[in-house]
Motif scaffolding. Structure first.
Motif, PDB file in Angstrom:
ATOM      1  N   ALA A   1      -1.967 -27.421 -30.799  1.00  0.00           N
ATOM      2  CA  ALA A   1      -2.868 -27.569 -31.946  1.00  0.00           C
ATOM      3  C   ALA A   1      -2.572 -26.516 -33.021  1.00  0.00           C
ATOM      4  N   ALA A   2      -2.096 -25.344 -32.596  1.00  0.00           N
ATOM      5  CA  ALA A   2      -1.762 -24.280 -33.538  1.00  0.00           C
ATOM      6  C   ALA A   2      -0.375 -24.477 -34.146  1.00  0.00           C
ATOM      7  N   GLY A   3       0.347 -25.496 -33.669  1.00  0.00           N
ATOM      8  CA  GLY A   3       1.669 -25.776 -34.206  1.00  0.00           C
ATOM      9  C   GLY A   3       2.745 -24.810 -33.744  1.00  0.00           C
ATOM     10  N   LEU A   4       2.538 -24.174 -32.612  1.00  0.00           N
ATOM     11  CA  LEU A   4       3.518 -23.204 -32.114  1.00  0.00           C
ATOM     12  C   LEU A   4       4.743 -23.909 -31.545  1.00  0.00           C
ATOM     13  N   ASP A   5       5.911 -23.353 -31.811  1.00  0.00           N
ATOM     14  CA  ASP A   5       7.140 -23.882 -31.231  1.00  0.00           C
ATOM     15  C   ASP A   5       7.096 -23.687 -29.729  1.00  0.00           C
ATOM     16  N   ALA A   6       7.717 -24.585 -29.014  1.00  0.00           N
ATOM     17  CA  ALA A   6       7.790 -24.502 -27.547  1.00  0.00           C
ATOM     18  C   ALA A   6       6.411 -24.325 -26.923  1.00  0.00           C
ATOM     19  N   ALA A   7       5.432 -25.057 -27.447  1.00  0.00           N
ATOM     20  CA  ALA A   7       4.059 -24.920 -26.959  1.00  0.00           C
ATOM     21  C   ALA A   7       3.954 -25.178 -25.462  1.00  0.00           C
ATOM     22  N   SER A   8       4.833 -25.998 -24.914  1.00  0.00           N
ATOM     23  CA  SER A   8       4.762 -26.299 -23.486  1.00  0.00           C
ATOM     24  C   SER A   8       5.120 -25.091 -22.631  1.00  0.00           C
ATOM     25  N   ALA A   9       5.722 -24.064 -23.227  1.00  0.00           N
ATOM     26  CA  ALA A   9       6.082 -22.862 -22.472  1.00  0.00           C
ATOM     27  C   ALA A   9       4.911 -21.903 -22.314  1.00  0.00           C
ATOM     28  N   PHE A  10       3.796 -22.149 -23.007  1.00  0.00           N
ATOM     29  CA  PHE A  10       2.649 -21.259 -22.933  1.00  0.00           C
ATOM     30  C   PHE A  10       1.828 -21.545 -21.683  1.00  0.00           C
ATOM     31  N   SER A  11       1.168 -20.509 -21.165  1.00  0.00           N
ATOM     32  CA  SER A  11       0.324 -20.648 -19.974  1.00  0.00           C
ATOM     33  C   SER A  11      -0.758 -19.571 -20.025  1.00  0.00           C
ATOM     34  N   GLY A  12      -1.592 -19.529 -19.020  1.00  0.00           N
ATOM     35  CA  GLY A  12      -2.594 -18.473 -18.931  1.00  0.00           C
ATOM     36  C   GLY A  12      -1.936 -17.103 -18.870  1.00  0.00           C
ATOM     37  N   HIS A  13      -0.771 -17.038 -18.266  1.00  0.00           N
ATOM     38  CA  HIS A  13      -0.046 -15.778 -18.174  1.00  0.00           C
ATOM     39  C   HIS A  13       0.357 -15.282 -19.560  1.00  0.00           C
ATOM     40  N   SER A  14       0.575 -16.198 -20.494  1.00  0.00           N
ATOM     41  CA  SER A  14       0.927 -15.815 -21.859  1.00  0.00           C
ATOM     42  C   SER A  14      -0.144 -14.933 -22.471  1.00  0.00           C
ATOM     43  N   LEU A  15      -1.412 -15.208 -22.142  1.00  0.00           N
ATOM     44  CA  LEU A  15      -2.507 -14.398 -22.675  1.00  0.00           C
ATOM     45  C   LEU A  15      -2.443 -12.970 -22.141  1.00  0.00           C
ATOM     46  N   ARG A  16      -2.133 -12.838 -20.866  1.00  0.00           N
ATOM     47  CA  ARG A  16      -2.060 -11.518 -20.255  1.00  0.00           C
ATOM     48  C   ARG A  16      -0.911 -10.710 -20.865  1.00  0.00           C
ATOM     49  N   ARG A  17       0.231 -11.343 -20.967  1.00  0.00           N
ATOM     50  CA  ARG A  17       1.389 -10.675 -21.554  1.00  0.00           C
ATOM     51  C   ARG A  17       1.136 -10.344 -23.028  1.00  0.00           C
ATOM     52  N   GLY A  18       0.528 -11.274 -23.745  1.00  0.00           N
ATOM     53  CA  GLY A  18       0.217 -11.053 -25.154  1.00  0.00           C
ATOM     54  C   GLY A  18      -0.748  -9.910 -25.346  1.00  0.00           C
ATOM     55  N   PHE A  19      -1.735  -9.798 -24.446  1.00  0.00           N
ATOM     56  CA  PHE A  19      -2.662  -8.663 -24.528  1.00  0.00           C
ATOM     57  C   PHE A  19      -1.901  -7.349 -24.404  1.00  0.00           C
ATOM     58  N   ALA A  20      -1.040  -7.248 -23.403  1.00  0.00           N
ATOM     59  CA  ALA A  20      -0.309  -6.000 -23.172  1.00  0.00           C
ATOM     60  C   ALA A  20       0.556  -5.652 -24.375  1.00  0.00           C
ATOM     61  N   THR A  21       1.242  -6.643 -24.915  1.00  0.00           N
ATOM     62  CA  THR A  21       2.129  -6.407 -26.045  1.00  0.00           C
ATOM     63  C   THR A  21       1.344  -5.976 -27.278  1.00  0.00           C
ATOM     64  N   ALA A  22       0.270  -6.686 -27.577  1.00  0.00           N
ATOM     65  CA  ALA A  22      -0.534  -6.360 -28.763  1.00  0.00           C
ATOM     66  C   ALA A  22      -1.208  -5.003 -28.614  1.00  0.00           C
ATOM     67  N   ALA A  23      -1.723  -4.707 -27.430  1.00  0.00           N
ATOM     68  CA  ALA A  23      -2.387  -3.419 -27.216  1.00  0.00           C
ATOM     69  C   ALA A  23      -1.393  -2.270 -27.346  1.00  0.00           C
ATOM     70  N   TYR A  24      -0.199  -2.462 -26.849  1.00  0.00           N
ATOM     71  CA  TYR A  24       0.818  -1.409 -26.909  1.00  0.00           C
ATOM     72  C   TYR A  24       1.334  -1.211 -28.325  1.00  0.00           C
ATOM     73  N   ALA A  25       1.314  -2.252 -29.134  1.00  0.00           N
ATOM     74  CA  ALA A  25       1.777  -2.145 -30.521  1.00  0.00           C
ATOM     75  C   ALA A  25       0.766  -1.424 -31.405  1.00  0.00           C
ATOM     76  N   ALA A  26      -0.467  -1.269 -30.939  1.00  0.00           N
ATOM     77  CA  ALA A  26      -1.496  -0.589 -31.730  1.00  0.00           C
ATOM     78  C   ALA A  26      -1.132   0.891 -31.897  1.00  0.00           C
ATOM     79  N   PRO A  27      -1.518   1.477 -33.035  1.00  0.00           N
ATOM     80  CA  PRO A  27      -1.146   2.878 -33.309  1.00  0.00           C
ATOM     81  C   PRO A  27      -1.624   3.872 -32.249  1.00  0.00           C
ATOM     82  N   ASP A  28      -2.773   3.624 -31.630  1.00  0.00           N
ATOM     83  CA  ASP A  28      -3.310   4.571 -30.646  1.00  0.00           C
ATOM     84  C   ASP A  28      -3.122   4.072 -29.214  1.00  0.00           C
ATOM     85  N   ALA A  29      -2.038   3.347 -28.964  1.00  0.00           N
ATOM     86  CA  ALA A  29      -1.784   2.765 -27.652  1.00  0.00           C
ATOM     87  C   ALA A  29      -1.767   3.830 -26.557  1.00  0.00           C
ATOM     88  N   ASP A  30      -2.404   3.505 -25.455  1.00  0.00           N
ATOM     89  CA  ASP A  30      -2.438   4.385 -24.292  1.00  0.00           C
ATOM     90  C   ASP A  30      -2.008   3.539 -23.096  1.00  0.00           C
TER      91      ASP A  30
END
Length: 135
Positions: free
Chosen positions: A69-98
Motif C-alpha cells: 500500500a505504501a508503494g515500496l519496492d520488493a514489498a513481498s520481502a517485508f515481514s514482522g522482522h523488518s520492523l525489529r531491524r528497522g527499529f534498531a537501524t533508526a534508533a542507532y542513526a539518532a544523534p544520541d544513540a546508545d
C-alpha cells in the motif's frame, strides 16, 4: 510517550487496550484475531492459539500489505522482522544513540552479532574511518 501524538506508541496501545476492554478483553494477548464478523480472538476449531492471539504469519501478511500500500519496492520481502531491524537501524542513526539501551529495548544481548549486523549499514556512513584521513 512519543513527541508526536499521531505516532506515539504508548498512546496507541492505551487506546487499543481501552477498545479491547470495551469488548470484554481486559487481559491476555494484545494483538488478537478479528474474524469477518468482527469478533475479537475467535478461534476456528483446531486453528491457531486458543487465546486468540495472531500468528507470526499474520503479522508478516499485515506488514506486506502495508508495504504494498505504501508503494515500496520488493514489498513481498517485508515481514514482522523488518520492523525489529528497522527499529534498531533508526534508533542507532539518532544523534544520541546508545547501543546498550537499543539492545536492551529490542531484546538483544549486549554484543549481539545480529544487532551489530543491522547497524553495519549505519556505521558505514556515520562512523566511516576514511572520513578523517583527508581523501
Amino acid at each position: 510517550y512519543g513527541s508526536n501524538l499521531a505516532t506515539c506508541p504508548v498512546r496507541a496501545v492505551e487506546q487499543w487496550r481501552t477498545a479491547l476492554a470495551h469488548h470484554g478483553r481486559e487481559s491476555g494477548p494484545l494483538f488478537l484475531r478479528i474474524d469477518r464478523h468482527g469478533r475479537l480472538g475467535h478461534v476456528a476449531t483446531g486453528k491457531g492459539s486458543p487465546d486468540g492471539r495472531i500468528t507470526g504469519e499474520t503479522v508478516a501478511a499485515i506488514i506486506r500489505r502495508a508495504a504494498v500500500a505504501a508503494g515500496l519496492d520488493a514489498a513481498s520481502a517485508f515481514s514482522g522482522h523488518s520492523l525489529r531491524r528497522g527499529f534498531a537501524t533508526a534508533a542507532y542513526a539518532a544523534p544520541d544513540a546508545d547501543l546498550v539501551r537499543i539492545a536492551r529495548h529490542g531484546g538483544w544481548k549486549e554484543g549481539s552479532a545480529a544487532l551489530f549486523g543491522y547497524l553495519e549499514e549505519v556505521d558505514r556512513w556515520r562512523k566511516n574511518p576514511a572520513a578523517g584521513i583527508g581523501l
